[in-house]
Structures are given as structure tokens and as C-alpha cells.
Design an enzyme around this catalytic site. Structure first.
Site, PDB file in Angstrom:
ATOM      1  N   ASP A   1      -5.548  -8.662  10.935  1.00 31.53           N
ATOM      2  CA  ASP A   1      -4.133  -8.320  11.037  1.00 31.53           C
ATOM      3  C   ASP A   1      -3.954  -6.811  11.120  1.00 31.53           C
ATOM      4  O   ASP A   1      -2.862  -6.337  11.427  1.00 31.53           O
ATOM      5  CB  ASP A   1      -3.356  -8.873   9.838  1.00 31.53           C
ATOM      6  CG  ASP A   1      -1.864  -8.641   9.971  1.00 31.53           C
ATOM      7  OD1 ASP A   1      -1.320  -8.940  11.058  1.00 31.53           O
ATOM      8  OD2 ASP A   1      -1.240  -8.143   9.010  1.00 31.53           O
TER       9      ASP A   1
ATOM     10  N   GLY B   1       1.532  -9.030   8.469  1.00 30.19           N
ATOM     11  CA  GLY B   1       1.359  -9.740   7.212  1.00 30.19           C
ATOM     12  C   GLY B   1       2.622  -9.802   6.379  1.00 30.19           C
ATOM     13  O   GLY B   1       2.941 -10.826   5.778  1.00 30.19           O
TER      14      GLY B   1
ATOM     15  N   ILE C   1      -1.707  -9.760  -4.214  1.00 33.08           N
ATOM     16  CA  ILE C   1      -1.857 -10.428  -2.920  1.00 33.08           C
ATOM     17  C   ILE C   1      -3.107 -11.305  -2.923  1.00 33.08           C
ATOM     18  O   ILE C   1      -3.082 -12.448  -2.448  1.00 33.08           O
ATOM     19  CB  ILE C   1      -1.893  -9.396  -1.781  1.00 33.08           C
ATOM     20  CG1 ILE C   1      -0.494  -8.784  -1.591  1.00 33.08           C
ATOM     21  CG2 ILE C   1      -2.368 -10.043  -0.473  1.00 33.08           C
ATOM     22  CD1 ILE C   1      -0.426  -7.684  -0.564  1.00 33.08           C
TER      23      ILE C   1
ATOM     24  N   HIS D   1      -0.493  -6.552  12.775  1.00 38.61           N
ATOM     25  CA  HIS D   1      -0.052  -6.043  11.467  1.00 38.61           C
ATOM     26  C   HIS D   1       1.306  -6.636  11.085  1.00 38.61           C
ATOM     27  O   HIS D   1       2.293  -5.917  10.898  1.00 38.61           O
ATOM     28  CB  HIS D   1       0.002  -4.519  11.454  1.00 38.61           C
ATOM     29  CG  HIS D   1      -0.029  -3.946  10.058  1.00 38.61           C
ATOM     30  ND1 HIS D   1      -0.386  -2.655   9.777  1.00 38.61           N
ATOM     31  CD2 HIS D   1       0.263  -4.513   8.844  1.00 38.61           C
ATOM     32  CE1 HIS D   1      -0.313  -2.427   8.478  1.00 38.61           C
ATOM     33  NE2 HIS D   1       0.089  -3.547   7.885  1.00 38.61           N
TER      34      HIS D   1
ATOM     35  N   GLY E   1       0.823  -1.201   0.000  1.00 36.55           N
ATOM     36  CA  GLY E   1       0.000   0.000   0.000  1.00 36.55           C
ATOM     37  C   GLY E   1       0.857   1.250   0.000  1.00 36.55           C
ATOM     38  O   GLY E   1       1.997   1.246   0.477  1.00 36.55           O
TER      39      GLY E   1
ATOM     40  N   GLY F   1      -5.794  -8.284  -6.323  1.00 30.22           N
ATOM     41  CA  GLY F   1      -4.556  -7.929  -6.992  1.00 30.22           C
ATOM     42  C   GLY F   1      -3.555  -9.055  -6.811  1.00 30.22           C
ATOM     43  O   GLY F   1      -3.930 -10.236  -6.703  1.00 30.22           O
TER      44      GLY F   1
ATOM     45  N   ARG G   1     -11.211  -3.724  -8.509  1.00 32.52           N
ATOM     46  CA  ARG G   1     -11.629  -2.473  -9.156  1.00 32.52           C
ATOM     47  C   ARG G   1     -11.779  -2.667 -10.658  1.00 32.52           C
ATOM     48  O   ARG G   1     -12.656  -2.071 -11.285  1.00 32.52           O
ATOM     49  CB  ARG G   1     -10.593  -1.394  -8.852  1.00 32.52           C
ATOM     50  CG  ARG G   1     -10.907  -0.028  -9.426  1.00 32.52           C
ATOM     51  CD  ARG G   1      -9.861   0.977  -8.993  1.00 32.52           C
ATOM     52  NE  ARG G   1      -8.518   0.531  -9.345  1.00 32.52           N
ATOM     53  CZ  ARG G   1      -7.412   1.141  -8.967  1.00 32.52           C
ATOM     54  NH1 ARG G   1      -7.478   2.216  -8.186  1.00 32.52           N
ATOM     55  NH2 ARG G   1      -6.224   0.682  -9.329  1.00 32.52           N
TER      56      ARG G   1
ATOM     57  N   PRO H   1     -12.641  -5.441 -13.275  1.00 39.45           N
ATOM     58  CA  PRO H   1     -13.092  -6.809 -13.557  1.00 39.45           C
ATOM     59  C   PRO H   1     -12.360  -7.377 -14.756  1.00 39.45           C
ATOM     60  O   PRO H   1     -11.981  -6.651 -15.681  1.00 39.45           O
ATOM     61  CB  PRO H   1     -14.590  -6.644 -13.826  1.00 39.45           C
ATOM     62  CG  PRO H   1     -14.771  -5.215 -14.201  1.00 39.45           C
ATOM     63  CD  PRO H   1     -13.717  -4.453 -13.487  1.00 39.45           C
ATOM     64  N   ARG H   2     -12.146  -8.683 -14.730  1.00 42.79           N
ATOM     65  CA  ARG H   2     -11.398  -9.330 -15.814  1.00 42.79           C
ATOM     66  C   ARG H   2     -11.588 -10.831 -15.700  1.00 42.79           C
ATOM     67  O   ARG H   2     -12.101 -11.344 -14.705  1.00 42.79           O
ATOM     68  CB  ARG H   2      -9.912  -8.990 -15.736  1.00 42.79           C
ATOM     69  CG  ARG H   2      -9.253  -9.410 -14.417  1.00 42.79           C
ATOM     70  CD  ARG H   2      -7.890  -8.783 -14.247  1.00 42.79           C
ATOM     71  NE  ARG H   2      -7.201  -9.218 -13.040  1.00 42.79           N
ATOM     72  CZ  ARG H   2      -7.388  -8.691 -11.843  1.00 42.79           C
ATOM     73  NH1 ARG H   2      -8.259  -7.702 -11.680  1.00 42.79           N
ATOM     74  NH2 ARG H   2      -6.701  -9.138 -10.800  1.00 42.79           N
TER      75      ARG H   2
END
Length: 315
Positions: free
Chosen positions: A255, A281, A152, A279, A76, A150, A173, A175-176
Site C-alpha cells: 500500500d 490504508g 494497527i 496508499h 505516523g 501497535g 519495539r 516486548p510484552r
């Protein structure tokens, strides 16, 4: 003026960096300490200190009048975005795609399995010498909804594959189609929530996703469902989640929290049906070798004038 590169890892600990004599780059070590390693105005490539928070991340940005690249070591970028308005135009913001996928996906599976199979109860029972036998939920035959598909999210599905889930549903966000099935848009979240036994949040924190998991979202989750947040704390409305946990209708594995770190005495600590990790991860033994490889590759591209990887936006 020099072409400085600020690194939160000493340059002599990163194999494969462009040699300073040939590239003209001067490597400066800064991991968020009170004193800057050199004049920020000379920095052309700024690597943000890892897990040091927004205040430290953005502190040098207003003075970085020559910077061309801001590189995070996190997936992020929300912790640096408040300072981007101070930068000159044309600065590329890059994230750490490729560094944290494996570790975050591992923890996601650990949180899911621990929550479903009652591991927190067993640990507490061991402390009090109590034998908590009985039937517990399995991951097998469950439907898992991944929100934020994505790199992850895809890594999480990779690790779900051996567990014989009934279905994995995917939201992003954009679509595919994928080899495993469709990735659906956020507009379909309300209709998919009632189908999911486990809802995994792996989305970036943006204006769109902040507060995404509110009372209405949680109300659409099926009774007994598990919410897993490995995204960012503010994606979830803590008050709304506490209400569902207190009622016993939902469980959660977190997390990340809002606020974070979770302060002593906060009701989330003692809410029923919640498992909290601090936190972690991406904070594993896999981080440093992958971060070093990313920096070496990015700076090699930068020195050669080649396109950079993982560009999120350009100011």
C-alpha cells in the site's frame, strides 16, 4: 493576540468542539492552501492537513512561536518530524491513534487475501476473457508475522482471527505479554522470518525501521512467502525487493512504496508477483467521522487543561 486553533476541517462540521465564547479558542480553517488563515504566531493548537506531504505539514511551524500542540490526523508522524526542531520547548506532538486502525486492518486483509487467492490474475483474465482455474494458496493454516504490533497491528490480528491461521507472531519495539500471546522484540525478527508465510509491516517509519527490510531480511523469508507493507515505503529497500520479485521467490502486496507516488515507468509497476494499492490504508469513509471525534475530544481536553491523548513526544 488570540488563541487560534488551526483545523483542516471547518469547525462548523465538527460536533462537540469547545464553544469559542467559553473557551477563548478561535477556530481557523487551513487545509494546506497557499495562504495562511491568520498569523501562525497566534496558533496554540495546530492540526496538520491530512495527506498533504511534509512540505505543507511543516511550512507554518517556524512561525508558530505560541503553539502548544501539534496534532496529526495520521498514525505516523514522520511527515512533521523534520520541522519539530523549529518549535519552542514543551510542545506536545499527538498522532491519530483510533482513527485509522479499522480501515488499515481491512485493507491489510484485502491485500493478503487478494494476493494469495490470485485476484489480480483473475481480474486480468477477465479483461482478456481467460479462465485461470487451478489451486491457489489459502490464508488458512498459514503463519503470519506482524512487525509493528501497535494499535494497527492488533487490529490486523483481530481481523485474522476468523481465518484459521496456524499462528500469528508479533514484533514490537516494546516486548510484552498479551491475551493472544507474546509480543517479541525486534532482535527476534531474523529467527522468526523463516517461519512466516505472510510478513506484515505495520511499523512507524523511524531511523531504526528505515531500510529494515533489506536484502538480508528478504533472504531470510521462506520461499513463496508474501510481504505486505501497510507501514511506510522507506521501511523496505525497493531495489532489494525488486530482485526477489523478479526471481519469483517472493511475492508482495504494497500500500506504500519508495518512491511515492510510484512514478510511471518504475520497474515495481510491472514486477511479477506484486499487488500495489495507492496508499489508501486510512483513506476510507471511516476517516472523517473518526477524525472529527478525535479533534473534538482533544480540544475539549486542551481547553480544560487536561492531559491529551496520543502524545508521541514533547519537544
Amino acid at each position: 493576540m488570540t488563541a487560534d486553533v488551526w483545523l483542516p476541517i471547518p469547525a462548523d462540521e465538527i460536533d462537540g468542539l469547545p464553544p469559542a465564547a467559553e473557551s477563548g479558542l478561535v477556530y481557523r480553517y487551513w487545509d494546506g492552501g497557499p495562504d495562511f488563515p491568520a498569523d501562525p504566531a497566534d496558533c496554540v493548537f495546530y492540526t496538520v492537513p491530512y495527506l498533504k506531504g511534509t512540505e505543507i505539514a511543516v511550512r507554518p511551524l517556524p512561525a508558530m512561536i505560541s503553539v502548544r500542540v501539534v496534532q496529526t490526523l495520521t498514525a505516523g508522524t514522520d511527515h512533521v518530524e523534520p520541522g519539530l526542531g523549529t518549535l519552542p520547548s514543551g510542545v506536545r506532538l499527538c498522532n491519530a491513534k483510533g482513527v485509522h486502525e479499522a480501515s488499515t486492518a481491512e485493507l491489510t486483509l484485502a491485500l493478503i487475501l487478494a494476493s494469495l487467492r490470485g485476484i489480480p490474475r483473475f481480474v486480468r483474465g477477465q479483461d482478456t476473457e481467460e479462465w485461470h482455474a487451478g489451486f491457489y494458496p489459502a490464508l488458512a493454516d498459514k503463519t503470519v508475522l506482524i512487525i509493528g504490533y501497535g494499535s494497527i497491528g492488533a487490529a490486523i490480528e483481530d481481523r485474522l482471527a476468523p481465518f484459521e491461521c496456524a499462528r500469528v507472531l508479533r514484533i514490537a519495539r516494546s516486548p510484552r505479554a498479551t491475551a493472544r500471546g507474546p509480543v517479541r522484540p525486534f532482535t527476534e525478527v531474523p529467527e522468526l522470518l523463516p517461519e512466516a508465510d505472510v510478513v506484515v509491516l505495520a511499523t512507524p517509519l523511524t531511523e531504526t525501521t528505515k531500510g529494515l527490510v533489506d536484502a538480508a531480511f528478504l533472504a531470510r523469508m521462506k520461499d513463496g512467502a508474501l510481504l505486505v507493507n501497510v507501514a511506510r515505503g522507506p521501511v523496505v529497500d525497493t531495489g532489494a525487493l525488486l530482485a526477489e520479485l523478479t526471481s519469483g521467490r517472493l511475492t508482495a502486496a504494497l500500500d506504500v512504496t519508495d518512491p511515492e507516488p510510484l512514478p510511471p515507468g518504475h520497474p515495481l509497476w510491472r514486477a511479477p508477483g506484486v499487488l500495489i494499492s495507492p496508499h489508501v490504508g486510512g483513506s476510507t469513509s471511516a476517516y472523517l467521522p473518526r477524525a472529527r471525534r478525535l479533534l473534538a475530544a482533544q480540544l475539549t481536553r486542551f481547553a480544560a487543561g487536561e492531559p491529551l491523548a496520543n502524545v508521541i513526544l514533547t519537544t
